[in-house]
Scaffold this motif. Structure first.
Motif, mmCIF file in Angstrom:
data_model
loop_
_atom_site.group_PDB
_atom_site.id
_atom_site.type_symbol
_atom_site.label_atom_id
_atom_site.label_comp_id
_atom_site.label_asym_id
_atom_site.label_seq_id
_atom_site.Cartn_x
_atom_site.Cartn_y
_atom_site.Cartn_z
ATOM 1 N N HIS A 2 6.287 -1.458 -0.233
ATOM 2 C CA HIS A 2 5.841 -0.646 0.900
ATOM 3 C C HIS A 2 6.800 -0.892 2.069
ATOM 4 O O HIS A 2 7.139 -2.056 2.324
ATOM 5 C CB HIS A 2 4.418 -1.045 1.310
ATOM 6 C CG HIS A 2 3.878 -0.246 2.460
ATOM 7 N ND1 HIS A 2 4.103 -0.583 3.780
ATOM 8 C CD2 HIS A 2 3.147 0.898 2.485
ATOM 9 C CE1 HIS A 2 3.521 0.304 4.563
ATOM 10 N NE2 HIS A 2 2.935 1.215 3.806
ATOM 11 N N PRO A 3 7.234 0.133 2.806
ATOM 12 C CA PRO A 3 6.945 1.553 2.589
ATOM 13 C C PRO A 3 7.965 2.185 1.640
ATOM 14 O O PRO A 3 9.098 1.744 1.563
ATOM 15 C CB PRO A 3 7.089 2.142 3.991
ATOM 16 C CG PRO A 3 8.151 1.307 4.634
ATOM 17 C CD PRO A 3 8.006 -0.083 4.047
ATOM 18 N N ILE A 4 7.518 3.262 0.985
ATOM 19 C CA ILE A 4 8.369 4.043 0.088
ATOM 20 C C ILE A 4 8.868 5.281 0.844
ATOM 21 O O ILE A 4 8.074 5.967 1.491
ATOM 22 C CB ILE A 4 7.555 4.525 -1.146
ATOM 23 C CG1 ILE A 4 7.099 3.344 -1.993
ATOM 24 C CG2 ILE A 4 8.318 5.561 -1.941
ATOM 25 C CD1 ILE A 4 8.141 2.745 -2.895
ATOM 26 N N ARG A 14 7.361 10.369 1.731
ATOM 27 C CA ARG A 14 7.077 9.229 2.609
ATOM 28 C C ARG A 14 5.627 8.813 2.423
ATOM 29 O O ARG A 14 4.828 9.529 1.816
ATOM 30 C CB ARG A 14 7.365 9.567 4.078
ATOM 31 C CG ARG A 14 6.483 10.663 4.649
ATOM 32 C CD ARG A 14 6.242 10.484 6.134
ATOM 33 N NE ARG A 14 5.612 11.633 6.751
ATOM 34 C CZ ARG A 14 4.311 11.921 6.721
ATOM 35 N NH1 ARG A 14 3.460 11.151 6.047
ATOM 36 N NH2 ARG A 14 3.839 12.985 7.348
ATOM 37 N N GLU A 15 5.289 7.645 2.959
ATOM 38 C CA GLU A 15 3.914 7.164 2.874
ATOM 39 C C GLU A 15 2.967 8.113 3.621
ATOM 40 O O GLU A 15 3.336 8.677 4.658
ATOM 41 C CB GLU A 15 3.801 5.770 3.507
ATOM 42 C CG GLU A 15 4.634 4.704 2.826
ATOM 43 C CD GLU A 15 4.068 4.257 1.478
ATOM 44 O OE1 GLU A 15 2.904 4.584 1.153
ATOM 45 O OE2 GLU A 15 4.807 3.573 0.738
ATOM 46 N N ALA A 58 -2.097 1.193 0.066
ATOM 47 C CA ALA A 58 -0.635 1.083 0.163
ATOM 48 C C ALA A 58 -0.176 -0.327 0.502
ATOM 49 O O ALA A 58 0.959 -0.697 0.207
ATOM 50 C CB ALA A 58 -0.114 2.075 1.193
ATOM 51 N N THR A 59 -1.032 -1.116 1.120
ATOM 52 C CA THR A 59 -0.606 -2.459 1.519
ATOM 53 C C THR A 59 -1.334 -3.563 0.738
ATOM 54 O O THR A 59 -1.270 -4.734 1.100
ATOM 55 C CB THR A 59 -0.805 -2.660 3.046
ATOM 56 O OG1 THR A 59 -2.125 -2.251 3.393
ATOM 57 C CG2 THR A 59 0.207 -1.857 3.836
ATOM 58 N N THR A 61 -1.673 -6.086 -2.319
ATOM 59 C CA THR A 61 -0.716 -6.776 -3.187
ATOM 60 C C THR A 61 -1.445 -7.344 -4.410
ATOM 61 O O THR A 61 -2.428 -8.070 -4.224
ATOM 62 C CB THR A 61 -0.041 -7.941 -2.437
ATOM 63 O OG1 THR A 61 0.490 -7.434 -1.210
ATOM 64 C CG2 THR A 61 1.074 -8.527 -3.269
ATOM 65 N N ARG A 63 0.576 -3.869 -5.360
ATOM 66 C CA ARG A 63 0.255 -2.457 -5.117
ATOM 67 C C ARG A 63 0.242 -1.679 -6.434
ATOM 68 O O ARG A 63 1.165 -1.803 -7.238
ATOM 69 C CB ARG A 63 1.311 -1.850 -4.182
ATOM 70 C CG ARG A 63 1.018 -0.415 -3.818
ATOM 71 C CD ARG A 63 1.993 0.116 -2.790
ATOM 72 N NE ARG A 63 1.615 1.469 -2.408
ATOM 73 C CZ ARG A 63 2.330 2.261 -1.624
ATOM 74 N NH1 ARG A 63 3.484 1.826 -1.130
ATOM 75 N NH2 ARG A 63 1.920 3.463 -1.325
ATOM 76 N N TYR A 66 0.365 4.636 -5.283
ATOM 77 C CA TYR A 66 1.424 5.181 -4.425
ATOM 78 C C TYR A 66 1.106 6.639 -4.152
ATOM 79 O O TYR A 66 1.437 7.523 -4.947
ATOM 80 C CB TYR A 66 2.794 5.040 -5.101
ATOM 81 C CG TYR A 66 3.224 3.603 -5.262
ATOM 82 C CD1 TYR A 66 2.750 2.823 -6.305
ATOM 83 C CD2 TYR A 66 4.078 3.004 -4.335
ATOM 84 C CE1 TYR A 66 3.117 1.495 -6.429
ATOM 85 C CE2 TYR A 66 4.452 1.675 -4.456
ATOM 86 C CZ TYR A 66 3.965 0.927 -5.504
ATOM 87 O OH TYR A 66 4.324 -0.392 -5.625
ATOM 88 N N LEU A 68 1.881 9.660 -1.832
ATOM 89 C CA LEU A 68 2.998 9.976 -0.940
ATOM 90 C C LEU A 68 2.910 11.412 -0.433
ATOM 91 O O LEU A 68 2.455 12.308 -1.161
ATOM 92 C CB LEU A 68 4.321 9.758 -1.682
ATOM 93 C CG LEU A 68 4.511 8.336 -2.232
ATOM 94 C CD1 LEU A 68 5.700 8.287 -3.178
ATOM 95 C CD2 LEU A 68 4.663 7.326 -1.101
#
Ligand SMILES: CC(C)(COP(=O)(O)OP(=O)(O)OC[C@H]1O[C@@H](n2cnc3c(N)ncnc32)[C@H](O)[C@@H]1OP(=O)(O)O)[C@@H](O)C(=O)NCCC(=O)NCCS
Length: 183
Positions: A2-4, A14-15, A58-59, A61, A63, A66, A68
Motif C-alpha cells: 500500500h499504496p498501489i 489508484r487506491e 487496504a491497510t 497486514t 493485505r 485490492y 482500486l
C-alpha cells in the motif's frame, strides 16, 4: 502492499478513497453496469459501506483486498473500479473483478483496465495465477478478458445466486509466465 498506483496509456489505477463514493454510485447504481454482476444495483448507503470496508482493508497486514479506482488520465475522473482479492486457499492466486461506467464503454478502456490489474498482480504482488468469473451471457467481459490474454478455462456450475436463481460462471485465467511473454 500500500499504496498501489499504476498507469497505462489513457488510464491509471489508484487506491480508493471515501471521496470516491459519489462517482461509484454512478457505476454500482447503474442497472446496465450491474446486469451481469453477482450484485443488484446499489444505493448510496450501500456503496458508502463497501468503500469504507475497502479503504479499511487496504491497510490490513497482510493485505488480501485490492480495490482500486480506475481514473481517466485526461480528465482525472473516476470511470470505474477494479479489484484483486487474494485467495486464502491458494498460493499466490487472486480473483479479479472490474467494471466501468456505461458511458465510457466501447473505447478500449476495459482491456486497458484488465491489463493494468494484471500488471499490479504480477509485477507488484508477484502472483502466479489470476482468474475472473463472468456470467455466461457477459460477452463484453469474455472479449475483454480474452483480449488481455486470459484463457477461458471452463464452467463453475451454479456459482452465483442472483434474484433467487443460481447462475453458472465461466472462468478466465492467466498465469504469470503467460502474462510476461504476451506482447
Ligand atoms: C466488461 C467491460 C469492462 C468492457 O469495457 P469496454 O471498455 O467496453 O471494453 P473494450 O472497449 O476494451 O472492449 C473489449 C472487447 O469487448 C468487446 N465488447 C465490448 N462491449 C461488448 C458487448 N456489449 N458485446 C460484445 N462485445 C463487446 C469489444 O468489441 C472488444 O472486443 P475486441 O477486442 O474483439 O474488439 C464493460 O462492459 C463493463 O464495465 N461491464 C459491466 C461490468 C462487467 O460486466 N464487468 C465484468 C465482470 S466479469
Amino acid at each position: 502492499m500500500h499504496p498501489i498506483t499504476r498507469s497505462g496509456a489513457r488510464l491509471r489505477l489508484r487506491e480508493l478513497t471515501i471521496t470516491d463514493v459519489e462517482a461509484l454510485v454512478a457505476l454500482y447504481g447503474s442497472p446496465a453496469a450491474t446486469e451481469h454482476l453477482s450484485l443488484e444495483p446499489r444505493n448510496r448507503e450501500q456503496v458508502e459501506q463497501v468503500v469504507a470496508w475497502s479503504v479499511a482493508q487496504a491497510t490490513v497486514t497482510p493485505r488480501t483486498e485490492y480495490a482500486l479506482a480506475v481514473i481517466q488520465s485526461e480528465t482525472a475522473e473516476l470511470i470505474g473500479s477494479g479489484r484483486l482479492a487474494l485467495d486464502p486457499h491458494q498460493q499466490r492466486g487472486a480473483t479479479m473483478g472490474f467494471a466501468l461506467r456505461p458511458d465510457v464503454w466501447g473505447r478500449g478502456y476495459g482491456v486497458e483496465t484488465v491489463r493494468l490489474l494484471l500488471s499490479v498482480g504480477f509485477n507488484d504482488l508477484r502472483l502466479h495465477r489470476i482468474w475472473g468469473a463472468r456470467s455466461p451471457l457477459n460477452q463484453a467481459s469474455a472479449k475483454t478478458m480474452s483480449a488481455a490474454g486470459m484463457v477461458e478455462e471452463g464452467t463453475i456450475r451454479e456459482h452465483v445466486l442472483k434474484a433467487g436463481e443460481w447462475r453458472d460462471s465461466i472462468v478466465h485465467a492467466i498465469l504469470d509466465r503467460e502474462f510476461f511473454r504476451s506482447p
